[in-house]
Scaffold this motif. Structure first.
Motif, PDB file in Angstrom:
ATOM      1  N   ASP A 100     -14.509  -0.217  -2.009  1.00 39.22           N
ATOM      2  CA  ASP A 100     -14.356   1.059  -1.304  1.00 39.22           C
ATOM      3  C   ASP A 100     -12.955   1.603  -1.560  1.00 39.22           C
ATOM      4  N   PRO A 101     -12.834   2.834  -2.056  1.00 41.56           N
ATOM      5  CA  PRO A 101     -11.504   3.418  -2.281  1.00 41.56           C
ATOM      6  C   PRO A 101     -10.644   3.478  -1.020  1.00 41.56           C
ATOM      7  N   ALA A 102     -11.275   3.399   0.149  1.00 42.52           N
ATOM      8  CA  ALA A 102     -10.525   3.440   1.408  1.00 42.52           C
ATOM      9  C   ALA A 102      -9.573   2.253   1.520  1.00 42.52           C
ATOM     10  N   TYR A 103      -9.911   1.125   0.916  1.00 42.86           N
ATOM     11  CA  TYR A 103      -9.042  -0.047   0.994  1.00 42.86           C
ATOM     12  C   TYR A 103      -7.742   0.203   0.242  1.00 42.86           C
ATOM     13  N   ARG A 104      -7.864   0.777  -0.939  1.00 48.15           N
ATOM     14  CA  ARG A 104      -6.670   1.105  -1.733  1.00 48.15           C
ATOM     15  C   ARG A 104      -5.808   2.128  -0.996  1.00 48.15           C
ATOM     16  N   GLU A 105      -6.445   3.132  -0.426  1.00 45.07           N
ATOM     17  CA  GLU A 105      -5.709   4.168   0.309  1.00 45.07           C
ATOM     18  C   GLU A 105      -4.997   3.576   1.519  1.00 45.07           C
ATOM     19  N   ALA A 106      -5.653   2.676   2.236  1.00 46.88           N
ATOM     20  CA  ALA A 106      -5.032   2.042   3.401  1.00 46.88           C
ATOM     21  C   ALA A 106      -3.851   1.178   2.989  1.00 46.88           C
ATOM     22  N   ALA A 107      -3.972   0.470   1.873  1.00 46.93           N
ATOM     23  CA  ALA A 107      -2.864  -0.355   1.388  1.00 46.93           C
ATOM     24  C   ALA A 107      -1.675   0.516   1.017  1.00 46.93           C
ATOM     25  N   ARG A 108      -1.951   1.641   0.360  1.00 47.15           N
ATOM     26  CA  ARG A 108      -0.864   2.569   0.005  1.00 47.15           C
ATOM     27  C   ARG A 108      -0.191   3.108   1.269  1.00 47.15           C
ATOM     28  N   ALA A 109      -0.997   3.518   2.244  1.00 44.16           N
ATOM     29  CA  ALA A 109      -0.452   4.061   3.492  1.00 44.16           C
ATOM     30  C   ALA A 109       0.366   3.005   4.228  1.00 44.16           C
ATOM     31  N   PHE A 110      -0.098   1.758   4.194  1.00 43.73           N
ATOM     32  CA  PHE A 110       0.648   0.704   4.874  1.00 43.73           C
ATOM     33  C   PHE A 110       2.005   0.491   4.207  1.00 43.73           C
ATOM     34  N   GLY A 111       2.030   0.443   2.885  1.00 42.04           N
ATOM     35  CA  GLY A 111       3.303   0.296   2.173  1.00 42.04           C
ATOM     36  C   GLY A 111       4.250   1.458   2.441  1.00 42.04           C
ATOM     37  N   GLU A 112       3.721   2.675   2.454  1.00 41.36           N
ATOM     38  CA  GLU A 112       4.546   3.844   2.762  1.00 41.36           C
ATOM     39  C   GLU A 112       5.122   3.750   4.164  1.00 41.36           C
ATOM     40  N   THR A 113       4.311   3.271   5.110  1.00 46.10           N
ATOM     41  CA  THR A 113       4.767   3.143   6.496  1.00 46.10           C
ATOM     42  C   THR A 113       5.866   2.096   6.608  1.00 46.10           C
ATOM     43  N   LEU A 114       5.718   0.982   5.911  1.00 43.70           N
ATOM     44  CA  LEU A 114       6.774  -0.034   5.927  1.00 43.70           C
ATOM     45  C   LEU A 114       8.093   0.554   5.438  1.00 43.70           C
ATOM     46  N   ALA A 115       8.045   1.267   4.328  1.00 38.26           N
ATOM     47  CA  ALA A 115       9.274   1.853   3.773  1.00 38.26           C
ATOM     48  C   ALA A 115       9.868   2.879   4.742  1.00 38.26           C
ATOM     49  N   ARG A 116       9.010   3.730   5.300  1.00 40.95           N
ATOM     50  CA  ARG A 116       9.477   4.781   6.210  1.00 40.95           C
ATOM     51  C   ARG A 116      10.093   4.191   7.475  1.00 40.95           C
ATOM     52  N   GLU A 117       9.529   3.081   7.976  1.00 43.10           N
ATOM     53  CA  GLU A 117      10.025   2.465   9.209  1.00 43.10           C
ATOM     54  C   GLU A 117      11.079   1.395   8.934  1.00 43.10           C
ATOM     55  N   ASP A 118      11.550   1.314   7.697  1.00 43.86           N
ATOM     56  CA  ASP A 118      12.602   0.379   7.285  1.00 43.86           C
ATOM     57  C   ASP A 118      12.244  -1.063   7.612  1.00 43.86           C
ATOM     58  N   LEU A 119      10.989  -1.400   7.356  1.00 48.09           N
ATOM     59  CA  LEU A 119      10.516  -2.779   7.506  1.00 48.09           C
ATOM     60  C   LEU A 119      10.334  -3.363   6.110  1.00 48.09           C
ATOM     61  N   GLY A 120      10.971  -4.473   5.838  1.00 43.34           N
ATOM     62  CA  GLY A 120      10.825  -5.098   4.537  1.00 43.34           C
ATOM     63  C   GLY A 120       9.429  -5.663   4.346  1.00 43.34           C
ATOM     64  N   LEU A 121       8.969  -5.654   3.116  1.00 43.40           N
ATOM     65  CA  LEU A 121       7.693  -6.248   2.757  1.00 43.40           C
ATOM     66  C   LEU A 121       7.916  -7.671   2.279  1.00 43.40           C
ATOM     67  N   VAL A 122       7.171  -8.597   2.853  1.00 39.75           N
ATOM     68  CA  VAL A 122       7.089  -9.970   2.351  1.00 39.75           C
ATOM     69  C   VAL A 122       5.657 -10.124   1.864  1.00 39.75           C
ATOM     70  N   TRP A 123       5.486 -10.531   0.616  1.00 38.86           N
ATOM     71  CA  TRP A 123       4.127 -10.631   0.090  1.00 38.86           C
ATOM     72  C   TRP A 123       4.076 -11.630  -1.048  1.00 38.86           C
ATOM     73  N   GLY A 124       2.887 -11.842  -1.553  1.00 42.29           N
ATOM     74  CA  GLY A 124       2.657 -12.871  -2.553  1.00 42.29           C
ATOM     75  C   GLY A 124       3.226 -12.592  -3.926  1.00 42.29           C
ATOM     76  N   GLY A 125       3.973 -11.509  -4.084  1.00 43.63           N
ATOM     77  CA  GLY A 125       4.706 -11.247  -5.309  1.00 43.63           C
ATOM     78  C   GLY A 125       3.901 -10.692  -6.461  1.00 43.63           C
ATOM     79  N   GLY A 126       2.611 -10.419  -6.243  1.00 47.72           N
ATOM     80  CA  GLY A 126       1.763  -9.965  -7.335  1.00 47.72           C
ATOM     81  C   GLY A 126       1.743  -8.459  -7.502  1.00 47.72           C
ATOM     82  N   HIS A 127       1.322  -8.042  -8.696  1.00 41.94           N
ATOM     83  CA  HIS A 127       1.209  -6.609  -8.983  1.00 41.94           C
ATOM     84  C   HIS A 127      -0.247  -6.155  -9.051  1.00 41.94           C
TER      85      HIS A 127
END
Length: 195
Positions: free
Chosen positions: A15-42
């Motif tokens: 579902d394309p909604a999953y990709r959109e939600a992931a993008r929105a979540f990353g944008e929100t982290l950056a906007r709220e100055d919260l660092g991302l910790v993740w599995g390091g993959g692309h």
């Protein structure tokens, strides 16, 4: 809560909604100055979240096993990238660095990470908030099963209540900021017949 560890799929799902939600979540982290910790993959939703954080000039800390680096799966733009020997070391390093945890849609690896971090909270190994970004009800079947476990006496309602659940990134992060850790000693309260 200065950083969020994200658990999500190494694929993007159907579902394309999953990709959109992931993008929105990353944008929100950056906007709220919260660092991302993740599995390091692309790849997959992992890559989408990381790309959005980097596009928003946010910070990221990736943890990836060496065998994945050899397969060229490491994200090239991580602010910091730690290469570890195993998946176990990866999860431990991510948990140590994170101020909270959020699961997005994903598969068995995502569920493994989510359940381990929930278990650690239940056992008072950590007291950090845990959230589910419930995109289009993705986690509804899982939540129904967890409620079944409560009804059958295998999970306490207080442990299920540790999960903060929302379908919007900003709402979820706001709920997580209100997190209160479990009180008491879970193990010490078990009766012999419950152990």
């Amino acid at each position: 809560m200065k950083s969020i560890c994200v658990f999500c799929g190494a694929t993007a799902g159907t579902d394309p909604a999953y990709r959109e939600a992931a993008r929105a979540f990353g944008e929100t982290l950056a906007r709220e100055d919260l660092g991302l910790v993740w599995g390091g993959g692309h790849v997959g939703l992992m890559g989408v979240v990381a790309d959005a954080v980097h596009a928003g000039h946010g910070r990221s800390f990736g943890v990836i096993p060496g065998f994945m680096v050899e397969r060229e799966l490491a994200h090239p733009f991580a602010t910091e990238l730690l290469v570890v020997e195993s998946m176990h070391a990866r999860k431990a390093a991510m948990a140590e660095r994170a101020g909270g945890f959020v699961a997005l849609p994903g598969g068995i690896g995502t569920l493994d990470e989510l359940f381990e971090i929930m278990t650690w909270a239940q056992l008072h190994i950590h007291a950090k908030p845990i959230g589910l970004l419930n995109v289009k009800g993705f986690f509804d079947p899982l939540l129904a099963f967890l409620r079944h476990l409560v009804a059958q006496g295998f999970v306490k309602q207080a442990h299920l209540d540790l999960l903060k659940i929302a379908d919007d990134p900003a709402t979820l992060l706001a709920q997580m900021r209100q997190h209160r850790p479990l009180e008491g000693d879970w193990i010490g309260k078990l009766k012999p017949e419950q152990a």
